[in-house]
Design a protein around this motif. Structure first.
Motif, PDB file in Angstrom:
ATOM      1  N   ASP A 129       0.869  -1.177   0.000  1.00  0.00           N
ATOM      2  CA  ASP A 129       0.000   0.000   0.000  1.00  0.00           C
ATOM      3  C   ASP A 129       0.899   1.219   0.000  1.00  0.00           C
ATOM      4  O   ASP A 129       1.785   1.349   0.855  1.00  0.00           O
ATOM      5  CB  ASP A 129      -0.897  -0.002   1.231  1.00  0.00           C
ATOM      6  CG  ASP A 129      -1.656  -1.317   1.385  1.00  0.00           C
ATOM      7  OD1 ASP A 129      -2.058  -1.880   0.355  1.00  0.00           O
ATOM      8  OD2 ASP A 129      -1.825  -1.776   2.529  1.00  0.00           O
ATOM      9  N   ASN A 131       1.958   5.468  -0.533  1.00  0.00           N
ATOM     10  CA  ASN A 131       1.762   6.906  -0.632  1.00  0.00           C
ATOM     11  C   ASN A 131       2.752   7.417  -1.669  1.00  0.00           C
ATOM     12  O   ASN A 131       3.935   7.054  -1.647  1.00  0.00           O
ATOM     13  CB  ASN A 131       2.025   7.593   0.720  1.00  0.00           C
ATOM     14  CG  ASN A 131       0.905   7.344   1.707  1.00  0.00           C
ATOM     15  OD1 ASN A 131      -0.265   7.561   1.402  1.00  0.00           O
ATOM     16  ND2 ASN A 131       1.244   6.873   2.909  1.00  0.00           N
ATOM     17  N   ILE A 132       2.285   8.251  -2.581  1.00  0.00           N
ATOM     18  CA  ILE A 132       3.116   8.725  -3.686  1.00  0.00           C
ATOM     19  C   ILE A 132       3.458  10.190  -3.459  1.00  0.00           C
ATOM     20  O   ILE A 132       2.566  11.027  -3.271  1.00  0.00           O
ATOM     21  CB  ILE A 132       2.387   8.519  -5.024  1.00  0.00           C
ATOM     22  CG1 ILE A 132       2.066   7.025  -5.207  1.00  0.00           C
ATOM     23  CG2 ILE A 132       3.224   9.039  -6.191  1.00  0.00           C
ATOM     24  CD1 ILE A 132       1.184   6.709  -6.397  1.00  0.00           C
ATOM     25  N   ALA A 138       6.737   6.115  -5.099  1.00  0.00           N
ATOM     26  CA  ALA A 138       5.769   5.415  -4.246  1.00  0.00           C
ATOM     27  C   ALA A 138       6.482   4.810  -3.045  1.00  0.00           C
ATOM     28  O   ALA A 138       7.388   3.987  -3.198  1.00  0.00           O
ATOM     29  CB  ALA A 138       5.061   4.331  -5.049  1.00  0.00           C
ATOM     30  N   CYS A 170      -1.414  -4.069  -4.948  1.00  0.00           N
ATOM     31  CA  CYS A 170      -0.905  -2.713  -4.753  1.00  0.00           C
ATOM     32  C   CYS A 170      -2.066  -1.723  -4.684  1.00  0.00           C
ATOM     33  O   CYS A 170      -2.905  -1.671  -5.580  1.00  0.00           O
ATOM     34  CB  CYS A 170       0.045  -2.344  -5.883  1.00  0.00           C
ATOM     35  SG  CYS A 170       0.859  -0.745  -5.641  1.00  0.00           S
ATOM     36  N   THR A 171      -2.076  -0.943  -3.607  1.00  0.00           N
ATOM     37  CA  THR A 171      -3.123   0.059  -3.390  1.00  0.00           C
ATOM     38  C   THR A 171      -2.519   1.451  -3.344  1.00  0.00           C
ATOM     39  O   THR A 171      -1.566   1.700  -2.600  1.00  0.00           O
ATOM     40  CB  THR A 171      -3.850  -0.204  -2.049  1.00  0.00           C
ATOM     41  OG1 THR A 171      -4.387  -1.518  -2.042  1.00  0.00           O
ATOM     42  CG2 THR A 171      -4.971   0.798  -1.826  1.00  0.00           C
ATOM     43  N   ASP A 172      -3.085   2.352  -4.118  1.00  0.00           N
ATOM     44  CA  ASP A 172      -2.774   3.769  -3.994  1.00  0.00           C
ATOM     45  C   ASP A 172      -3.689   4.317  -2.900  1.00  0.00           C
ATOM     46  O   ASP A 172      -4.897   4.484  -3.105  1.00  0.00           O
ATOM     47  CB  ASP A 172      -3.013   4.480  -5.327  1.00  0.00           C
ATOM     48  CG  ASP A 172      -2.737   5.984  -5.258  1.00  0.00           C
ATOM     49  OD1 ASP A 172      -2.577   6.522  -4.141  1.00  0.00           O
ATOM     50  OD2 ASP A 172      -2.694   6.620  -6.319  1.00  0.00           O
ATOM     51  N   SER A 174      -4.221   7.131  -1.584  1.00  0.00           N
ATOM     52  CA  SER A 174      -4.939   8.389  -1.809  1.00  0.00           C
ATOM     53  C   SER A 174      -6.259   8.170  -2.532  1.00  0.00           C
ATOM     54  O   SER A 174      -7.155   9.023  -2.477  1.00  0.00           O
ATOM     55  CB  SER A 174      -4.072   9.359  -2.613  1.00  0.00           C
ATOM     56  OG  SER A 174      -3.926   8.928  -3.953  1.00  0.00           O
ATOM     57  N   ARG A 175      -6.399   7.015  -3.195  1.00  0.00           N
ATOM     58  CA  ARG A 175      -7.613   6.768  -3.973  1.00  0.00           C
ATOM     59  C   ARG A 175      -8.552   5.760  -3.322  1.00  0.00           C
ATOM     60  O   ARG A 175      -9.693   5.612  -3.773  1.00  0.00           O
ATOM     61  CB  ARG A 175      -7.225   6.276  -5.377  1.00  0.00           C
ATOM     62  CG  ARG A 175      -6.366   7.293  -6.122  1.00  0.00           C
ATOM     63  CD  ARG A 175      -6.094   6.867  -7.536  1.00  0.00           C
ATOM     64  NE  ARG A 175      -5.185   7.815  -8.198  1.00  0.00           N
ATOM     65  CZ  ARG A 175      -5.411   8.356  -9.380  1.00  0.00           C
ATOM     66  NH1 ARG A 175      -6.495   8.065 -10.052  1.00  0.00           N
ATOM     67  NH2 ARG A 175      -4.536   9.190  -9.904  1.00  0.00           N
ATOM     68  N   THR A 182      -8.899   4.858 -10.828  1.00  0.00           N
ATOM     69  CA  THR A 182      -7.728   4.082 -10.441  1.00  0.00           C
ATOM     70  C   THR A 182      -6.449   4.711 -10.992  1.00  0.00           C
ATOM     71  O   THR A 182      -6.476   5.447 -11.985  1.00  0.00           O
ATOM     72  CB  THR A 182      -7.879   2.629 -10.937  1.00  0.00           C
ATOM     73  OG1 THR A 182      -6.866   1.816 -10.352  1.00  0.00           O
ATOM     74  CG2 THR A 182      -7.792   2.549 -12.448  1.00  0.00           C
ATOM     75  N   ASN A 183      -5.338   4.441 -10.352  1.00  0.00           N
ATOM     76  CA  ASN A 183      -4.051   5.006 -10.748  1.00  0.00           C
ATOM     77  C   ASN A 183      -3.419   4.127 -11.830  1.00  0.00           C
ATOM     78  O   ASN A 183      -2.564   3.288 -11.564  1.00  0.00           O
ATOM     79  CB  ASN A 183      -3.120   5.124  -9.537  1.00  0.00           C
ATOM     80  CG  ASN A 183      -1.842   5.885  -9.853  1.00  0.00           C
ATOM     81  OD1 ASN A 183      -1.464   6.041 -11.005  1.00  0.00           O
ATOM     82  ND2 ASN A 183      -1.182   6.354  -8.819  1.00  0.00           N
ATOM     83  N   LEU A 186       0.453   3.895 -12.189  1.00  0.00           N
ATOM     84  CA  LEU A 186       1.124   3.065 -11.188  1.00  0.00           C
ATOM     85  C   LEU A 186       1.191   1.612 -11.643  1.00  0.00           C
ATOM     86  O   LEU A 186       2.245   0.964 -11.586  1.00  0.00           O
ATOM     87  CB  LEU A 186       0.379   3.178  -9.854  1.00  0.00           C
ATOM     88  CG  LEU A 186       0.830   2.246  -8.726  1.00  0.00           C
ATOM     89  CD1 LEU A 186       2.253   2.573  -8.293  1.00  0.00           C
ATOM     90  CD2 LEU A 186      -0.131   2.358  -7.538  1.00  0.00           C
TER      91      LEU A 186
END
Length: 245
Positions: A129, A131-132, A138, A170-172, A174-175, A182-183, A186
Motif C-alpha cells: 500500500d 503513498n506517492i 511510491a 498494490c493500493t494507492d 490516496s484513492r 484508479t491510478n 502506477l
C-alpha cells in the motif's frame, strides 16, 4: 480477473475511507448474502479484509471466516494483521487459499521470505500500500496506513523476488474508497518493470471505464470494493467488460 472485496468489522461489511476507522460506513449486517451474490455473478475469487484482526490479531474473526469459506466455492484470499506463522496456519485451516501480507513484510522481511518458500508463491500475496510523493515516488505504508516507511515500492518487490514472489496487491492509498478513478500509471509501471508478477490493482475503481483502462495495460486483476457496494456498477456488468480468465 475481477475480485470482489468485503471489509469486515464485528461480523459486518464496512468500508473505510483511506483506511481511517473514524470514516467508516456499514453496508451489510451479514456478509453471507453478498458472498452468495458474488459467487452467483461469476466471481472466482473473494478478497476479505479482517479489520478487527488488523487492529488486534487476538480478535481475528476466525469463526466468520470459516462460515464464509464453507458457504462458497469461490477461492478466498484474506488480509488483516497477519503477523505470525500461527496466524497463517489458522487461516489456511479455516479454508483460506491465500494470505495477504502487509506491514510485517516491512518490519520482518526475512520472516515473510521464509513463508514464501515454505507455503509457496501462490499462497502468499504481498500487499504493498503506497503513498506517492510529489516527485512520483511510491513509498510503502504500514500500520493500517498510519505510517509511511522509507522503503519504495520497487525496493520492496526486489527484496522478495528471489524468494518466489508472484502475487502483489498494490493500493494507492490516496484513492482507496474515494471512487476517484484508479491510478493506471502506477500499474502500468509495475507491469512494465515486473511482467512476471501477477498484479492486483486496488483503490479508486469508480466505473467500467477504469476496468477497461486496467485491461489495456495488461493488469492482471482488480479488487472491487466500494464501487460494488454503492452500486456504481454490478459485478455482472463488470465481468461482461472484463471476463475472468
Amino acid at each position: 480477473m475481477l475480485i470482489p472485496a468485503l471489509d469486515l468489522i464485528n461480523g459486518e461489511v464496512v468500508r473505510l475511507q483511506q483506511g481511517d476507522f473514524a470514516r467508516q460506513t456499514t453496508f451489510a449486517r451479514n456478509p453471507l448474502a453478498l458472498v452468495a451474490a458474488y459467487q452467483q455473478a461469476g466471481a472466482q475469487w473473494l478478497h476479505l479484509v479482517d479489520l478487527d484482526g488488523a487492529r488486534d490479531p487476538a480478535k481475528r474473526q476466525l469463526g466468520l471466516i470459516e462460515e464464509i469459506t464453507a458457504a462458497t466455492t469461490m477461492n478466498v484470499q484474506i488480509g488483516g494483521g497477519i503477523r505470525t506463522r500461527d496466524d497463517l496456519d489458522r487461516l489456511f485451516a479455516a479454508g483460506v487459499q491465500r494470505a495477504v501480507i502487509g506491514s510485517i513484510a516491512v518490519r520482518s522481511p526475512h520472516l515473510v521470505q521464509q513463508w514464501l518458500q515454505e507455503f509457496g508463491s501462490d499462497a502468499i500475496v504481498l500487499a504493498l500500500d503506497v503513498n506517492i510523493d510529489a516527485g512520483g515516488t511510491a513509498y510503502v505504508a504500514t500500520h493500517g496506513w498510519q505510517q509511511t516507511s522509507d522503503l519504495t515500492l520497487n525496493q520492496m518487490i526486489e527484496d522478495f523476488l528471489p524468494y518466489g514472489l508472484r502475487h502483489v496487491l498494490c493500493t494507492d492509498i490516496s484513492r482507496d474508497g474515494m471512487l476517484s478513478g484508479t491510478n493506471v500509471d502506477l500499474y502500468r509501471h509495475l507491469k512494465q518493470q515486473y511482467p512476471q508478477l501477477v498484479i492486483q490493482a486496488s483503490g479508486g475503481v469508480a466505473g467500467l471505464a477504469d476496468l477497461t483502462a486496467l485491461q489495456a495495460i495488461h493488469c492482471d486483476a482488480a479488487i472491487l470494493g466500494k464501487a460494488l457496494l454503492t452500486g456504481q456498477f454490478t459485478l455482472e456488468e463488470a465481468l461482461a467488460c472484463w471476463p475472468n480468465a
